[in-house]
Design a protein around this motif. Sequence first.
Motif, PDB file in Angstrom:
ATOM      1  N   VAL B  81       0.997  -1.230   0.156  1.00  0.00           N
ATOM      2  CA  VAL B  81      -0.034   0.080   0.034  1.00  0.00           C
ATOM      3  C   VAL B  81       0.939   1.238   0.018  1.00  0.00           C
ATOM      4  CG1 VAL B  81      -1.799   1.234   1.253  1.00  0.00           C
ATOM      5  CG2 VAL B  81      -1.972  -1.420   1.457  1.00  0.00           C
ATOM      6  N   GLY B  82       1.869   1.232   0.783  1.00  0.00           N
ATOM      7  CA  GLY B  82       2.746   2.415   1.000  1.00  0.00           C
ATOM      8  C   GLY B  82       3.783   2.840   0.259  1.00  0.00           C
ATOM      9  N   PRO B  85       3.677   1.790  -4.805  1.00  0.00           N
ATOM     10  CA  PRO B  85       3.442   2.787  -5.742  1.00  0.00           C
ATOM     11  C   PRO B  85       4.452   3.887  -6.008  1.00  0.00           C
ATOM     12  CG  PRO B  85       1.488   2.756  -4.224  1.00  0.00           C
ATOM     13  CD  PRO B  85       2.714   1.887  -3.481  1.00  0.00           C
ATOM     14  N   LEU B  86       5.246   3.897  -4.897  1.00  0.00           N
ATOM     15  CA  LEU B  86       6.421   5.007  -5.111  1.00  0.00           C
ATOM     16  C   LEU B  86       7.615   4.369  -5.540  1.00  0.00           C
ATOM     17  CD1 LEU B  86       5.785   6.648  -1.531  1.00  0.00           C
ATOM     18  CD2 LEU B  86       5.731   7.866  -3.650  1.00  0.00           C
ATOM     19  N   ALA B  88      10.829   3.933  -7.797  1.00  0.00           N
ATOM     20  CA  ALA B  88      11.353   4.541  -8.581  1.00  0.00           C
ATOM     21  C   ALA B  88      11.305   6.168  -8.240  1.00  0.00           C
ATOM     22  CB  ALA B  88      11.122   4.512  -9.921  1.00  0.00           C
ATOM     23  N   GLN B  89      10.780   6.267  -6.910  1.00  0.00           N
ATOM     24  CA  GLN B  89      10.836   7.820  -6.548  1.00  0.00           C
ATOM     25  C   GLN B  89      12.101   8.103  -5.507  1.00  0.00           C
ATOM     26  OE1 GLN B  89       8.971  10.086  -7.349  1.00  0.00           O
ATOM     27  NE2 GLN B  89       7.353   8.630  -8.551  1.00  0.00           N
ATOM     28  N   THR B  93      11.510  10.675  -0.403  1.00  0.00           N
ATOM     29  CA  THR B  93      10.093  10.365  -0.555  1.00  0.00           C
ATOM     30  C   THR B  93       9.626   9.281   0.164  1.00  0.00           C
ATOM     31  OG1 THR B  93      10.435  11.376  -2.528  1.00  0.00           O
ATOM     32  CG2 THR B  93       8.242  10.519  -2.258  1.00  0.00           C
ATOM     33  N   ILE B  95      11.145   7.640   2.493  1.00  0.00           N
ATOM     34  CA  ILE B  95      11.272   7.362   3.947  1.00  0.00           C
ATOM     35  C   ILE B  95      10.110   8.426   4.560  1.00  0.00           C
ATOM     36  CG2 ILE B  95      12.621   8.820   5.848  1.00  0.00           C
ATOM     37  CD1 ILE B  95      15.098   7.848   4.188  1.00  0.00           C
ATOM     38  N   MET B  96       9.714   9.585   3.653  1.00  0.00           N
ATOM     39  CA  MET B  96       8.400  10.043   4.375  1.00  0.00           C
ATOM     40  C   MET B  96       7.308   9.290   4.175  1.00  0.00           C
ATOM     41  SD  MET B  96       8.580  12.834   5.797  1.00  0.00           S
ATOM     42  CE  MET B  96      10.279  12.979   6.029  1.00  0.00           C
ATOM     43  N   ILE B 101       2.928   5.971   6.967  1.00  0.00           N
ATOM     44  CA  ILE B 101       2.406   4.846   7.645  1.00  0.00           C
ATOM     45  C   ILE B 101       2.461   4.849   8.938  1.00  0.00           C
ATOM     46  CG2 ILE B 101       2.972   2.394   7.480  1.00  0.00           C
ATOM     47  CD1 ILE B 101       4.036   2.934   4.673  1.00  0.00           C
TER      48      ILE B 101
END
Lengths: 402, 291, 261, 352
Positions: B81-82, B85-86, B88-89, B93, B95-96, B101
């Motif tokens: 969930v967390g 989707p991120l 390759a960011q 980002t 870590i945030m 979460i």
Amino acid sequence: MKRLSLSLVLMLLIAFFCMQASCFAEKPESISIGVMGDFSGPYAPVVGPTRPGTLDAWQYLNKEAGGIQGIKLEPILKDMGGKVDVGQSQYNELVSMKPKPIFIDMYITPLAAALRNRFVEDNVVSLVPGAGESLYPVGNSYAYYALYPEQIGVVLKWIKDNWKKKENPKFGIITWDTGYGRAIVTEEFYNWAEKIGVDIVDTQLFGIRDVDLTPQLMKLRAKNPDYLITNSTASGPLAIKKGLKEMGWDIKLINTSGGDWGTAALDPSLFEGDLVALHVKSFDEVDDPSIKTVMTYFTANNRTEKDKSLFYLVGWQVALLEHKILNQVVKDHGWKGLNAENVMKELNNLKDFAPLEGITKMSYSEKRRSPTVARVYKITKGKFLPVTDFVETPDLRPAKFK
Amino acid sequence: MLFLQYLVAGVLTGGLYGLIGLGIVIIYKSTKVFNFAVGALMTFCALVCVALVTNVGLPFWLALPISLAFAAFLGLLTERVGLRPLLAQPILTLIMATLAIESILYGTMLLFWEGYTISFPQGVLPGQTIFLGPIFIPHEFLYAFIVATACFVLVGVFFFKTQMGLRMRVTAESHVVAMALGINITRIFAMSWMLATVVGALAGIFIGNRLGLQVAITPSLAFKALPAIIFGGLDSLAGAIIGGLTVGILEKMAAGYIDPKVAEITPYIILLLVLLIRPQGLFGEERIERI
Amino acid sequence: MLVVQQIEVFFQHVIQVLKGVSLTVPPGQIVCVLGANGAGKSTTLKAISGLLAAEDGRVTDGLIEFDGKRIDNRLAHDVAGMGITQVFEGRRVLEHLTVDENLRAGNLGGTRGMQSKLEQVYSIFPHLKSLRKKAAGWLSGGEQQMLVIGRAIMADPRLLLLDEPSLGLAPLLVKEIFATIERINREFSTAILLVEQNAARALEIASYAYVMENGRIVMDGEAQVVKENPDIKEFYLGLGEFGTRKSYKDVKHYKRRKRWL
Amino acid sequence: MWRPCGVIDETYEQDLAIVRTFPQWTLTVAALGALALLPAYVSGVTLNTVNHIAITIVALHGVNILTGLTGQITLGQAAFMAIGAYSMEMMVRYWGLSFWIATPIAMLITGVAGVIIGLPSLRIKGFYLAMATLAAQFIVPWIIVNVRPDLTGGTDGLTVSPPSIGGLQLTSQESIFYLCATVAVFSTVFARNIARSRYGRAFIAIRDNDIAAEIMGIAVVRYKLLSFFLCSLYAGLAGCLYAIWMRGISVEHFTLHESIWYLGMLIVGGMGSVVGVILGAIMIRSLTILVTYIGPWIAVFLPPGTGTVLELGLGPIVFGVVVLAFLIYEPHGLARIWERFKAFYRLWPYSY
């Protein structure tokens, strides 16, 4: 993406207006009391039960005592969730309400201390925990129980009075390295202990997140005290008692209001025989009329075992006190005279107020802003049984404010 | 004699720090994400274990595997969930995202357990003590230490001796290369989150047995493990355990011989010194920088 | 074997990098793609190997087929599983792993035959064997290039995508690397799609060549034919029209900007 | 720095200007005017939040210079704020200095402290550096509590008396608002100027590759430390403002969580962007306050008794979900949305 960001902005705006609206959502035909606390943050194990306590008490007061001359009282509960800045904002919201609540109850010491001057400026009266820095120098703050060192003092005095041996009883202090834990480590306390003839042999601090206290306990054992004193709650006393048990050292622990039912319930067998100073009657005195009244509401509102703690009773106590004071002020000065000055005048003249057939006793004076009684309890089979009645605590205010 | 006792206490608590650190290192090693949610995850799993024992009434030996399975599931869910989707960011980002979460987990825990302190019923772990002459070794810590060592050995074998472990290490080096080599890196991420959460859950259960669990306080215990993993190196499994032990011992020594007040920041002073002398930690992988 | 038909690639939905690229790699052959920096060569390789997604890129039009199966916009590890291995530009070794582990990482599909595969690679690159316990990050540029090619062989690919293997290497090493590429092609009959700037070398070993500019294939043909093309000679091989090395001052790029097509 | 077509600088003055075109001037004046009139329209509660946002913006500019521009991650901004707040209050309390003199000195003290903490950055990078600043986040409060508790009030902290200007005590939210807003506006201009000056470009060069920057002749050591200095300067200023806004300080106000969230706000806003700093601070701070209303608001619709638990838990959940959704759908931050909006506005109705 564009639609998403737009809808996000819209959501924020809507929420913003909801917030605006909620400021004016109070009925003019009732009197509001601000109740602020850390109901979900790090202090929640202690002050969490205040919420049900306050709600039950106001229910009782509105139903059976008829509010204040028929006007309903409404507590406005604010949970700051452990964030001081959120608390500050909620405080601002409370004091900008119209009409402004006169009483604001604070169940969180750091915030109560930070806002001490604001209470005076905003002309509200605040009820705060018994920590010196939020009360002195004298402002608009009143404590709902005796200062922490004063509570310990009651136990020390009782031990000293029943002491059979020739030499002085010896005490070791092991307490949290936080503002709360250190509140008992004051100069006045040490001086007073010396005066009544008990020896404080050693003082050790430990962190709120320490899982093991071996070095502290080893050092204390080397000094061979008769009792240990702490001002900590929940995990603090638990860590101490587990450490003591593991090193095979059988010694009793003395605690303040932090060692109440909630803490003892964590592991009742460990706390057997420990001494606790509390300023209210015990849940375990089931035949007491005041406890009976409280328990009626406790069961009627489906409160759970976890709510059976000191701060549930503090919620009651504060509500009863505020009801009494507001009632008195309205009786003496009429509705127009209902302001902070008159309320404080009334509070300063309060002598041995024992609501609900004596659930506690409260007295305040111009110079001394905390109640002056406490009882010594002994934990026996998980029950808190009183060994003394309400006795006068020593006066351990910071010396310069006496 | 006192020295020996402090040493024993330090080693035993250090094992606990090492266990928490291990959870952080596993995730950092294979995904390069520093997991700030580790505290919340471990508290959540431990609370589930307590609930299984007290509310459902299961015996502890049954509740433990169930809660560990729950931990694996929670780790998987978190990753899906967390963090999925991120992909390759930028790392910050991610870590945030772990912080977000943490907030969600925190709120969820409040819904179920509110702010009260929850403790295990008595006798879940035999609270006996072994006395070796004047030295005492409490069972609670001994078990934690043994479990920490076992976890370390198992995870080490997994990482260095199995194909899956090699996959994880390749992924740690470079996500793009790993993908080109046919590694399904999302599966690797999920695996490491599951593994790390299970390890964290074990630590949480031991802490819960010791201090009780409180939604707002217990997660911050994870920060105690930070100096330990820096000391050992963020990406070294052995470092997590050895760093944990070292920090534990130094903490107890400082508390015993100097002042318990000093013990609180000793790990951080050590941390600063280590960073100045050996920036990659004692066992960390040296940054290979060539132009 | 590999067919790329009229693919268009966009990065971040707006930046178009490839504008209809088509190429074919027949089995067992070496095909090279020439072109200047930024022509879209590496992007073409990434489009084939499925690594575009990692850079927020997408194949929006056209199709890529491998053995008759569509592979455009497939996940990278799926593509790798089908037997396509990419060797990146700039020698992406796994720095903290040893040489041995680097090579093992190349063959994650099956453990069987790992040892014989390793021996095979070490026989191609005997120098690597003496370094097998060393962290790959500390190897020299040439050694790293050998390592990444060796790692690619470990996977036993049917199609090898090589991205500028000669980049930043000394001429002697370049020669060695190209010899190795030819050897791999010969011994394992691996098809190779080679992206190079060193056109002279590439055309020597390739059988077919494409020339890319600005995201388009502007010319293609048998390597020999391409090599003889006067424009290629002038722009890519640095030779004058008569096969002699042309003095730099005679190059009048500003006048003779060749418009392809 | 995108500008619409046709806006051309003809003089150096124009090239140096921050506000360039006539519409920009109009907008700037209008925005400042709206800001000046804000207290007349909003309640004290909202103003209180606005003040907190302004203070946050000041602190966040510092984080942006250090993390967004120079690329050095800091997890100790709250600790630096504590240094600023405490040194200001102690100077006012024990030396009798006025707030207006104590604040610049406190900023300098914080700046020097920042340089000291920044020293490890010469050797270490990335997440390990973050750990060094994290150590500061633990050590600074410890020093405040333990070294001279008689001066710092130990764990109890200090109450702060409001500063006065021309006989007027800054006690009300309105007066604090004017102070905080002015400081926030000026620090924004200053931050913008740093970002586009030689220093800013050097910072960015260091962020992108410090070895390459050094080869290009940028004194990396000096600029890294300068970056730490500026970051802490901002933190010190924010700390002083925080002290008079909260009217009391203790170490419990400057927590690690706060420090981490400064980084979070920067990411939500958009790294390295001055607009991002403002938007990020507004978003996270107002969200923090707004979610405290969500629980009770939802609880109204539920049968009595079940709502009390929801009140506690829903706030953090909503907060986490919004931030996470935001990271997922716009990982480049609010600043990117702002850019897109500007582009959309300029090109409307013919997009692209």
